[in-house]
Design a protein around this motif. Structure first.
Motif, PDB file in Angstrom:
ATOM      1  N   PHE A 162      -1.826  -8.152   2.520  1.00 58.17           N
ATOM      2  CA  PHE A 162      -1.046  -7.858   1.754  1.00 58.17           C
ATOM      3  C   PHE A 162      -0.392  -7.536   3.005  1.00 58.17           C
ATOM      4  O   PHE A 162      -1.059  -7.234   4.153  1.00 58.17           O
ATOM      5  N   ILE A 163       0.963  -6.997   3.468  1.00 56.83           N
ATOM      6  CA  ILE A 163       2.205  -6.097   3.933  1.00 56.83           C
ATOM      7  C   ILE A 163       1.865  -4.965   4.316  1.00 56.83           C
ATOM      8  O   ILE A 163       2.958  -4.223   2.859  1.00 56.83           O
ATOM      9  N   TYR A 164       1.780  -3.972   4.582  1.00 53.36           N
ATOM     10  CA  TYR A 164       1.743  -2.547   4.967  1.00 53.36           C
ATOM     11  C   TYR A 164       3.168  -2.346   5.151  1.00 53.36           C
ATOM     12  O   TYR A 164       3.463  -2.284   5.501  1.00 53.36           O
ATOM     13  N   PRO A 165       3.256  -1.352   4.460  1.00 55.38           N
ATOM     14  CA  PRO A 165       4.819  -0.633   4.705  1.00 55.38           C
ATOM     15  C   PRO A 165       4.838  -0.289   5.949  1.00 55.38           C
ATOM     16  O   PRO A 165       4.128  -0.235   7.059  1.00 55.38           O
ATOM     17  N   GLN A 166       6.428  -0.178   5.937  1.00 56.80           N
ATOM     18  CA  GLN A 166       6.764   0.533   7.745  1.00 56.80           C
ATOM     19  C   GLN A 166       6.924   1.495   7.660  1.00 56.80           C
ATOM     20  O   GLN A 166       8.833   1.238   6.913  1.00 56.80           O
ATOM     21  N   ASN A 167       6.942   2.914   8.064  1.00 55.99           N
ATOM     22  CA  ASN A 167       7.843   3.921   7.901  1.00 55.99           C
ATOM     23  C   ASN A 167       9.391   4.202   8.645  1.00 55.99           C
ATOM     24  O   ASN A 167       9.907   5.004   8.580  1.00 55.99           O
ATOM     25  N   ASP A 168       9.544   3.021   9.698  1.00 55.59           N
ATOM     26  CA  ASP A 168      10.755   3.286  10.208  1.00 55.59           C
ATOM     27  C   ASP A 168      11.769   2.386   9.365  1.00 55.59           C
ATOM     28  O   ASP A 168      13.533   1.994  10.378  1.00 55.59           O
ATOM     29  N   LEU A 169      11.755   1.650   8.317  1.00 54.64           N
ATOM     30  CA  LEU A 169      12.550   1.104   7.816  1.00 54.64           C
ATOM     31  C   LEU A 169      12.922   1.928   6.707  1.00 54.64           C
ATOM     32  O   LEU A 169      12.250   2.502   5.912  1.00 54.64           O
ATOM     33  N   SER A 170      13.982   1.435   6.076  1.00 49.30           N
ATOM     34  CA  SER A 170      14.643   1.848   5.063  1.00 49.30           C
ATOM     35  C   SER A 170      13.406   1.259   3.502  1.00 49.30           C
ATOM     36  O   SER A 170      13.224   0.742   3.324  1.00 49.30           O
ATOM     37  N   TYR A 171      14.374   2.051   2.539  1.00 38.74           N
ATOM     38  CA  TYR A 171      13.590   1.874   1.054  1.00 38.74           C
ATOM     39  C   TYR A 171      13.332   0.267   0.870  1.00 38.74           C
ATOM     40  O   TYR A 171      12.710  -0.059   0.756  1.00 38.74           O
ATOM     41  N   THR A 172      14.951   0.167   0.652  1.00 39.13           N
ATOM     42  CA  THR A 172      14.720  -1.176   0.901  1.00 39.13           C
ATOM     43  C   THR A 172      14.588  -2.461   1.579  1.00 39.13           C
ATOM     44  O   THR A 172      13.997  -3.924   0.718  1.00 39.13           O
ATOM     45  N   GLY A 173      14.562  -1.946   2.593  1.00 36.66           N
ATOM     46  CA  GLY A 173      14.337  -3.082   4.016  1.00 36.66           C
ATOM     47  C   GLY A 173      13.096  -3.501   3.429  1.00 36.66           C
ATOM     48  O   GLY A 173      12.426  -3.903   4.171  1.00 36.66           O
ATOM     49  N   ASN A 174      11.932  -2.385   3.808  1.00 34.36           N
ATOM     50  CA  ASN A 174      10.978  -2.034   3.702  1.00 34.36           C
ATOM     51  C   ASN A 174      10.010  -2.930   2.831  1.00 34.36           C
ATOM     52  O   ASN A 174       9.165  -3.227   2.925  1.00 34.36           O
ATOM     53  N   PHE A 175      10.732  -2.805   1.823  1.00 38.72           N
ATOM     54  CA  PHE A 175      10.480  -3.661   0.190  1.00 38.72           C
ATOM     55  C   PHE A 175      10.325  -5.431   0.729  1.00 38.72           C
ATOM     56  O   PHE A 175       9.225  -5.703   0.948  1.00 38.72           O
ATOM     57  N   LEU A 176      11.508  -5.836   1.258  1.00 38.05           N
ATOM     58  CA  LEU A 176      11.886  -6.663   1.539  1.00 38.05           C
ATOM     59  C   LEU A 176      11.185  -7.338   2.747  1.00 38.05           C
ATOM     60  O   LEU A 176      10.167  -8.202   2.719  1.00 38.05           O
ATOM     61  N   ARG A 177      10.863  -6.457   3.758  1.00 34.28           N
ATOM     62  CA  ARG A 177       9.101  -6.716   5.227  1.00 34.28           C
ATOM     63  C   ARG A 177       7.943  -7.340   3.593  1.00 34.28           C
ATOM     64  O   ARG A 177       7.081  -8.324   4.450  1.00 34.28           O
ATOM     65  N   MET A 178       7.630  -5.767   3.226  1.00 36.93           N
ATOM     66  CA  MET A 178       6.547  -5.995   2.481  1.00 36.93           C
ATOM     67  C   MET A 178       7.040  -7.618   2.131  1.00 36.93           C
ATOM     68  O   MET A 178       5.347  -7.821   1.297  1.00 36.93           O
ATOM     69  N   MET A 179       7.901  -8.061   1.329  1.00 32.75           N
ATOM     70  CA  MET A 179       8.135  -9.201   0.387  1.00 32.75           C
ATOM     71  C   MET A 179       7.329 -10.849   1.603  1.00 32.75           C
ATOM     72  O   MET A 179       7.065 -11.108   0.826  1.00 32.75           O
ATOM     73  N   PHE A 180       8.859 -10.290   2.435  1.00 34.67           N
ATOM     74  CA  PHE A 180       8.554 -11.839   3.184  1.00 34.67           C
ATOM     75  C   PHE A 180       8.367 -12.036   4.308  1.00 34.67           C
ATOM     76  O   PHE A 180       7.786 -12.602   5.115  1.00 34.67           O
ATOM     77  N   ALA A 181       7.412 -10.873   5.303  1.00 32.81           N
ATOM     78  CA  ALA A 181       6.361 -10.704   6.159  1.00 32.81           C
ATOM     79  C   ALA A 181       5.359 -11.259   6.235  1.00 32.81           C
ATOM     80  O   ALA A 181       4.767 -11.472   4.658  1.00 32.81           O
ATOM     81  N   THR A 182       5.108 -12.223   7.022  1.00 36.84           N
ATOM     82  CA  THR A 182       3.156 -12.539   7.218  1.00 36.84           C
ATOM     83  C   THR A 182       2.324 -11.809   8.279  1.00 36.84           C
ATOM     84  O   THR A 182       3.450 -11.566   9.458  1.00 36.84           O
ATOM     85  N   PRO A 183       1.249 -11.773   8.949  1.00 34.35           N
ATOM     86  CA  PRO A 183       0.786 -11.313   9.937  1.00 34.35           C
ATOM     87  C   PRO A 183       1.328 -12.379  10.981  1.00 34.35           C
ATOM     88  O   PRO A 183       1.212 -11.829  12.572  1.00 34.35           O
ATOM     89  N   CYS A 184       1.891 -13.255  10.479  1.00 38.06           N
ATOM     90  CA  CYS A 184       1.603 -14.480  11.785  1.00 38.06           C
ATOM     91  C   CYS A 184       3.634 -14.185  12.458  1.00 38.06           C
ATOM     92  O   CYS A 184       3.475 -15.202  12.568  1.00 38.06           O
ATOM     93  N   ASP A 185       4.137 -13.822  11.417  1.00 39.49           N
ATOM     94  CA  ASP A 185       5.711 -14.406  11.322  1.00 39.49           C
ATOM     95  C   ASP A 185       6.649 -12.827  10.728  1.00 39.49           C
ATOM     96  O   ASP A 185       6.294 -12.734   9.028  1.00 39.49           O
ATOM     97  N   ASP A 186       6.828 -12.113  11.290  1.00 36.76           N
ATOM     98  CA  ASP A 186       7.625 -11.105  10.561  1.00 36.76           C
ATOM     99  C   ASP A 186       8.907 -10.923  10.411  1.00 36.76           C
ATOM    100  O   ASP A 186       9.365 -11.702  10.324  1.00 36.76           O
TER     101      ASP A 186
END
Length: 431
Positions: free
Chosen positions: A189-213
């Protein structure tokens, strides 16, 4: 609503006395006949399968004029909101009645952002689901389980509790949808990141991995944000009515929203975008654009069993206003991602061309609806087909919460109790 000068009179051919009912007027739209005393005065019910001519509640949130192809959130046309606002601004509008001031916008965004994290034990709970489970099955369970993890805000008689629950639901749905997706992949799981927008945060949680942001693409972010806006509310549809009916029993908000998620799963409702993309992919596999004409002829044959998904709408008798916006978004995303020649998009355009020119479809007003293009956009972004309805649920949670809260704020609200026309056996005795 306002009492009209008109009255409605119901007369009977058997000589029974006529009865008179008050008529109420809304801001716009059809007047309504108040039949609450019908049974008491006549001993009869009305019969309206599917509630096609029944106003089950009074609401000030969303208005649809199906003949004009018009959708309003709190009076604002959907095209203006989708063009000029982001999703959280629209969420604030739907929940509070007015668009936020700059200060209100900042505070609301900050409040939602700082509630996106979910209880760590939710991760453990998620592990109990099979990895190949449908995301909507998982999401229904996760949303329902929120009441066990956040039981400190489930007193529906307390306005503060209702406010906290609303923010929690809006904030945590992107996290839960992303968690369901990562679980299906077997990824962390990718934890939320508070400096991103609502939608940008969702995209990052969907597609980032610990080895590739994941670097958020502005065009993609805006496109998904628009999808959220277009799906945020849609008057008294099946899932919204489900939330209201479930909530009318006094159950907690998480249970009511979980009921809405379950209802949305149906292919005739939120699952339509998934069914639409499956249809496009099926045509593509059979020969692509060259086979569109043949497919459309099968659609016109009632005995073929072939259905045209993504066209027509139960409410809109004209063009779905959301579809026009979605087509523009589709072009923008495919252009930004270098997918202008995407075969599914070309296939979709050919389907639309035939539907808009063929007398069979024109006479039946089978115009493209919002589901027709949203699936292509989500597919281009990288969202799997099975997750489309969960994305829909994420967006519609705002509308569900606003409708639920509006119902509880109505001093006349009662537990829902539809009646029936009984056609079973009459009284009989066991022998």
């Amino acid at each position: 609503m306002q009492l009209s000068d008109k009255k409605a009179t119901l007369s009977f051919s058997d000589g029974s006395p006529s009865v008179e009912f008050p008529v109420y007027q809304g801001t716009v739209g059809p007047d309504v006949v108040d039949i609450r005393k019908l049974y008491g005065q006549t001993g009869m019910f009305t019969y309206d399968p599917g509630f096609m001519a029944t106003a089950a509640c009074e609401s000030a949130i969303t208005y649809i004029d199906g003949d004009k192809g018009q959708l309003l959130y709190r009076g604002y046309p959907i095209d203006q909101l989708a063009t000029n606002c982001d999703f959280l601004s629209v969420a604030y509008l739907i929940m509070n009645g007015e668009l936020p001031s700059p200060d209100q916008k900042r505070d609301f965004d900050n409040l939602v952002t700082h509630h996106t994290l979910v209880h760590e034990q939710m991760h453990t709970f998620l592990q109990g689901f099979r990895r190949d489970a449908h995301p909507m099955a998982v999401l229904t369970g996760l949303v329902g389980a929120l009441s066990a993890f956040y039981h400190d805000s489930t007193d529906i008689t307390n306005p503060r509790h209702r406010e906290v629950s609303a923010i929690r639901l809006i904030a945590k749905l992107p996290t839960l949808v992303a968690m369901a997706y990562k679980h299906s992949l077997g990824q962390p799981f990718i934890y939320p990141q508070n400096d991103l927008s609502y939608t940008g945060n969702f995209l990052r949680m969907m597609f980032a991995t610990p080895c590739d942001d994941y670097q958020v693409n502005d065009v993609v972010e805006r496109a998904l944000d628009r999808i959220f806006i277009l799906h945020a509310d849609h008057e008294q549809n099946a899932s919204t009515s489900t939330v209201r009916l479930c909530g009318s029993s006094g159950t907690n908000p998480f249970a009511a929203i979980a009921a809405g998620v379950a209802c949305l799963w149906g292919p005739a409702h939120g699952g339509a975008n998934e069914a639409c993309l499956n249809m496009l992919e099926s045509i593509q596999a059979q020969g692509g654009v060259a086979k569109v004409g043949e497919f459309m002829e099968k659609v016109k044959d009632k005995n073929s069993g072939v259905r045209l998904m993504g066209f027509g709408h139960r409410v809109y008798k004209n063009y779905d206003p959301r579809a026009k916006l979605m087509q523009e978004t589709c072009r923008e995303v495919l252009g930004a991602l270098g997918l202008e020649n995407d075969p599914l998009f070309k296939l979709a355009m050919e389907l639309e061309r035939i539907a808009l020119e063929d007398k069979y479809f024109v006479d039946r007003k089978l115009y493209p609806n919002v589901d027709f293009y949203s699936g292509i956009v989500q597919r281009a972004i990288g969202i799997p087909t099975s997750l489309f309805t969960a994305i829909f649920a994420l967006a519609r949670t705002v509308g569900w919460i606003a409708q639920w809260n509006e119902m509880l704020s109505d001093p006349d609200y009662k537990i829902g109790r539809p009646r029936q026309l009984y056609t079973g056996a009459a009284v009989r005795n066991v022998k």
